[in-house]
Design an enzyme around this catalytic site. Structure first.
Site, short mmCIF file in Angstrom:
data_model
loop_
_atom_site.label_atom_id
_atom_site.label_comp_id
_atom_site.label_asym_id
_atom_site.label_seq_id
_atom_site.Cartn_x
_atom_site.Cartn_y
_atom_site.Cartn_z
N CYS A 185 0.82 -1.22 0.00
CA CYS A 185 0.00 0.00 0.00
C CYS A 185 0.85 1.27 0.00
O CYS A 185 1.99 1.29 0.42
CB CYS A 185 -0.97 0.05 1.18
SG CYS A 185 -2.17 -1.29 1.19
N GLY A 217 0.22 -1.01 6.24
CA GLY A 217 0.83 -1.89 7.22
C GLY A 217 -0.01 -3.10 7.56
O GLY A 217 -0.94 -3.47 6.84
N GLU A 218 0.30 -3.66 8.70
CA GLU A 218 -0.43 -4.84 9.19
C GLU A 218 -0.40 -4.82 10.71
O GLU A 218 0.68 -4.68 11.32
CB GLU A 218 0.21 -6.12 8.67
CG GLU A 218 -0.53 -7.39 9.05
CD GLU A 218 0.09 -8.64 8.47
OE1 GLU A 218 -0.41 -9.74 8.79
OE2 GLU A 218 1.06 -8.53 7.70
N SER A 235 -4.53 -5.38 -1.68
CA SER A 235 -5.60 -5.97 -0.88
C SER A 235 -5.15 -7.29 -0.27
O SER A 235 -4.85 -8.24 -0.99
CB SER A 235 -6.84 -6.20 -1.75
OG SER A 235 -7.26 -5.01 -2.35
N ILE A 236 -5.14 -7.34 1.08
CA ILE A 236 -4.75 -8.56 1.78
C ILE A 236 -5.79 -8.92 2.84
O ILE A 236 -6.37 -10.01 2.82
CB ILE A 236 -3.36 -8.41 2.43
CG1 ILE A 236 -2.29 -8.19 1.35
CG2 ILE A 236 -3.02 -9.63 3.28
CD1 ILE A 236 -0.91 -7.95 1.89
#
Length: 224
Positions: free
Chosen positions: A2, A75-76, A51-52
């Site tokens: 992203c 991020g995550e 997109s995850i």
């Protein structure tokens, strides 16, 4: 991965959509699945998405249901499911199953204190439409990048420096002192970059601009 793009102006001066769109184009390689722009009084948010998590429902820029707060996030968050459960238990209505909405709602509820609840890698910006305040933050170890330019009136920020230049608001002028540091250390010394008036938000730091247009840098975490 992203990419995030931000333009902010004091006095809620209008933002040109073309500038934010140009920043997004410079970050297209970071997010091939979506490219979106959100304009608000004094603010432009752009996002290119890989997109995850919650592929269908996690589109950005994302706003709260009443549109008060908006976020762009890269991020995550590893513990977002537990944080999401806590929000639901406490009565927060959620529309998606993604970590972006969890960060947005935590910030709305707890402000900068939300950072201490996040476990993961991130760079994000949240804007409060009611107050006009802008808040940016980077993860503890600086895994996710975030660069910015501030001239006292306009803030331009993004995941990569070339997006700042794509806005047309930041000149790519070399900074001799930073170039010297590169040849000495093989890198620019944070928060400085090879370019004049372009800075890297240090790891474990947050940047905020209050309703009066005053910028503040604050360290929220260090190794000790």
């Amino acid at each position: 991965m992203c990419g995030i793009s931000i333009i902010y102006r004091r006095e809620r001066a209008p933002i040109e959509q073309d500038r934010v769109a140009a920043m997004n184009r410079a970050l297209a390689h970071r997010g091939p699945d979506a490219d979106s722009v959100l304009l608000r009084p004094g603010l432009g948010f752009g996002h290119t998405r890989l997109s995850i998590v919650d592929v269908a429902g996690g589109a950005q820029p994302m706003q709260t249901m009443d549109r008060r707060c908006a976020i762009v996030f890269n991020g995550e968050i590893y513990n977002y499911r537990a944080l999401r459960d806590t929000l639901l238990i406490n009565g927060t209505a959620l529309r998606t199953r993604c970590d972006t909405e969890v960060v947005l709602e935590l910030y709305r509820r707890d402000g900068a204190k939300a950072l201490m609840q996040l476990r993961g890698m991130f760079a994000f910006a949240v804007h409060d439409l009611y107050s006009g305040e802008l808040f940016l933050a980077r993860d503890r170890l600086g895994i996710k990048p975030l660069f910015y330019h501030w001239d006292g009136t306009t803030l331009v920020a993004a995941s990569e420096m070339k997006a700042l230049f794509a806005s047309g608001l930041v000149a790519p002028e070399l900074a001799p002192a930073s170039i010297a540091n590169y040849f000495t250390y093989q890198f620019s010394v944070t928060p400085h970059t090879p370019f004049r008036n372009v800075y890297e938000l240090p790891p474990g730091y947050a940047l905020s601009i209050d309703p009066r247009g005053q910028l503040r840098l604050e360290r929220y975490w260090d190794l000790s």
